[in-house]
Design a protein around this motif. Structure first.
Motif, short mmCIF file in Angstrom:
data_model
loop_
_atom_site.label_atom_id
_atom_site.label_comp_id
_atom_site.label_asym_id
_atom_site.label_seq_id
_atom_site.Cartn_x
_atom_site.Cartn_y
_atom_site.Cartn_z
N VAL A 68 -0.76 -5.23 -3.02
CA VAL A 68 -0.34 -3.94 -3.57
C VAL A 68 0.73 -3.31 -2.68
CG1 VAL A 68 -1.08 -1.61 -4.20
CG2 VAL A 68 -2.57 -3.56 -4.68
N ALA A 69 0.51 -3.39 -1.37
CA ALA A 69 1.49 -2.84 -0.43
C ALA A 69 2.84 -3.53 -0.60
CB ALA A 69 0.99 -2.98 1.00
N LEU A 70 2.83 -4.85 -0.77
CA LEU A 70 4.07 -5.61 -0.96
C LEU A 70 4.76 -5.19 -2.25
CD1 LEU A 70 5.96 -8.00 -0.22
CD2 LEU A 70 4.42 -9.47 -1.52
N LEU A 71 4.01 -5.08 -3.34
CA LEU A 71 4.60 -4.70 -4.62
C LEU A 71 5.16 -3.28 -4.60
CD1 LEU A 71 1.84 -6.17 -6.99
CD2 LEU A 71 4.19 -7.01 -6.78
N ALA A 72 4.50 -2.41 -3.84
CA ALA A 72 4.94 -1.01 -3.78
C ALA A 72 6.00 -0.77 -2.72
CB ALA A 72 3.74 -0.10 -3.53
N GLY A 73 6.21 -1.76 -1.83
CA GLY A 73 7.20 -1.59 -0.77
C GLY A 73 6.77 -0.62 0.31
N VAL A 74 5.47 -0.61 0.62
CA VAL A 74 4.95 0.25 1.69
C VAL A 74 4.23 -0.61 2.71
CG1 VAL A 74 4.72 2.23 0.14
CG2 VAL A 74 2.77 0.70 0.49
N GLY A 75 3.95 -0.05 3.87
CA GLY A 75 3.27 -0.79 4.93
C GLY A 75 1.80 -1.02 4.60
N ILE A 76 1.29 -2.19 4.98
CA ILE A 76 -0.10 -2.52 4.69
C ILE A 76 -1.05 -1.59 5.42
CG2 ILE A 76 0.02 -4.35 6.44
CD1 ILE A 76 -2.40 -4.10 3.42
N THR A 77 -0.72 -1.23 6.67
CA THR A 77 -1.60 -0.32 7.42
C THR A 77 -1.65 1.04 6.73
OG1 THR A 77 -1.12 -1.44 9.49
CG2 THR A 77 -2.00 0.80 9.63
N TRP A 78 -0.50 1.55 6.35
CA TRP A 78 -0.45 2.85 5.67
C TRP A 78 -1.23 2.82 4.37
CZ3 TRP A 78 1.01 4.85 1.06
CH2 TRP A 78 1.18 6.24 0.99
N TYR A 79 -1.06 1.74 3.57
CA TYR A 79 -1.77 1.66 2.29
C TYR A 79 -3.28 1.55 2.52
CZ TYR A 79 -3.38 0.34 -2.29
OH TYR A 79 -4.07 0.32 -3.49
N THR A 80 -3.68 0.80 3.54
CA THR A 80 -5.10 0.68 3.86
C THR A 80 -5.69 2.05 4.19
OG1 THR A 80 -4.81 -1.58 4.68
CG2 THR A 80 -6.78 -0.39 5.41
#
Length: 307
Positions: A68-80
């Motif tokens: 999801v983070a990749l698709l949205a173009g955001v950092g994985i830590t931030w999305y978590t």
């Protein structure tokens, strides 16, 4: 408030042992609901639905957080952190990216914004203005390059003189037919403007004035975000907050075939809704008019022979 310590891989963290407020409208409650909402929507999406390869080594259904983070173009830590219900700030632009990544419908998108920001999302983007046969006849009747554009400066129609002088925009992907994008992110268009810095700065100032009327428009926000990422000059000048409506001086454009031409730029509102703008480059002298017509005839000949 009672508190204790909980162990994690990173060490000990302080946690509250006092039950959370039962108020459904409290920030903590909304963050919990947001976390559950994101997890539920992530779980219902199969990888193949979003163009990702499907694997058999999935312990849970749906997408992983990192996908999801990749698709949205955001950092994985931030999305978590967002999925964990942490108290973090999230912009409207990022929420739009997440909504698109999770394939949310309009009602779900509204719910996402209410949970994350306690307010509804910006209004949905309106359909592009209609280009009528009368508009096209008007464009072709003009001797100089001309085009019709939206308030976001997306070009939706243009004449043969523009194609001859600047290059045919039909060869440019539709999502990149934007005057700001072409001036800041297209090397060919940038090279055709001898006074690039002065002209580009003026465009940024005028565009910020337009943006001020549509601050919640997600397409405006997306374009600005993209340009800040690809152009150091746009990133720097946008931060200067210049909103002066600078007078449109003489415009010079350079062609490798015929040299430099001089025009006067004029902008008009093309219909009563103010959602369609006509920009005309009028040749300032006979030499420029002759060169434009020469380029136009050459372009028309190439277009006919390539059919």
């Amino acid at each position: 408030m009672a508190a204790g310590y909980a162990g994690t891989r990173e060490g000990l963290i302080l946690v509250s042992t006092t039950p959370a407020s039962s108020s459904a409208s409290s920030p903590a409650s909304r963050r919990d609901d947001l976390a559950a909402f994101l997890k539920g929507r992530r779980a219902r999406l199969a990888p193949q639905e979003v163009g990702l390869p499907s694997t058999t080594r999935r312990r849970t259904p749906g997408l992983r957080r990192e996908e999801v983070a990749l698709l949205a173009g955001v950092g994985i830590t931030w999305y978590t952190w967002l999925e964990q219900g942490r108290d973090i700030q999230v912009s409207a632009l990022v929420l739009e990216r997440i909504a698109r990544a999770l394939r949310l419908g309009e009602a779900e998108r509204t719910h996402l914004f209410v949970l994350a920001q306690n307010r509804p999302p910006p209004l949905a983007v309106q359909a592009l203005p209609e280009v009528t046969p009368a508009h096209r006849r008007l464009l072709e009747s003009l001797a100089g390059p001309a085009y019709l554009a939206t308030p976001r400066w997306d070009v939706i129609a243009w004449n043969s003189a523009l194609s001859a002088v600047f290059g045919d925009l039909s060869a440019v992907p539709a999502e990149r037919r934007n005057m700001l994008w072409l001036v800041f992110a297209s090397a060919d268009h940038r090279a055709a403007i001898p006074d690039w810095e002065a002209d580009a700065r003026g465009m940024v100032a005028r565009f910020r004035l337009e943006f001020g009327r549509r601050r919640d428009d997600r397409d405006f926000l997306a374009l600005i975000d993209e340009l800040r990422g690809v152009s150091p000059e746009f990133h720097r000048w946008w931060a200067e907050q210049d909103v002066a409506r600078r007078p449109l001086a003489t415009k010079r454009f350079h062609s490798a075939k015929v040299g430099t031409m001089e025009f006067e730029q004029t902008n008009f509102v093309a219909d009563e809704t103010a959602d369609l703008r006509l920009t005309v480059y009028t040749p300032l002298d006979g030499r420029t008019a002759h060169l434009v017509e020469r380029l136009r005839r050459s372009w028309e000949k190439r277009r006919l022979t390539s059919r």
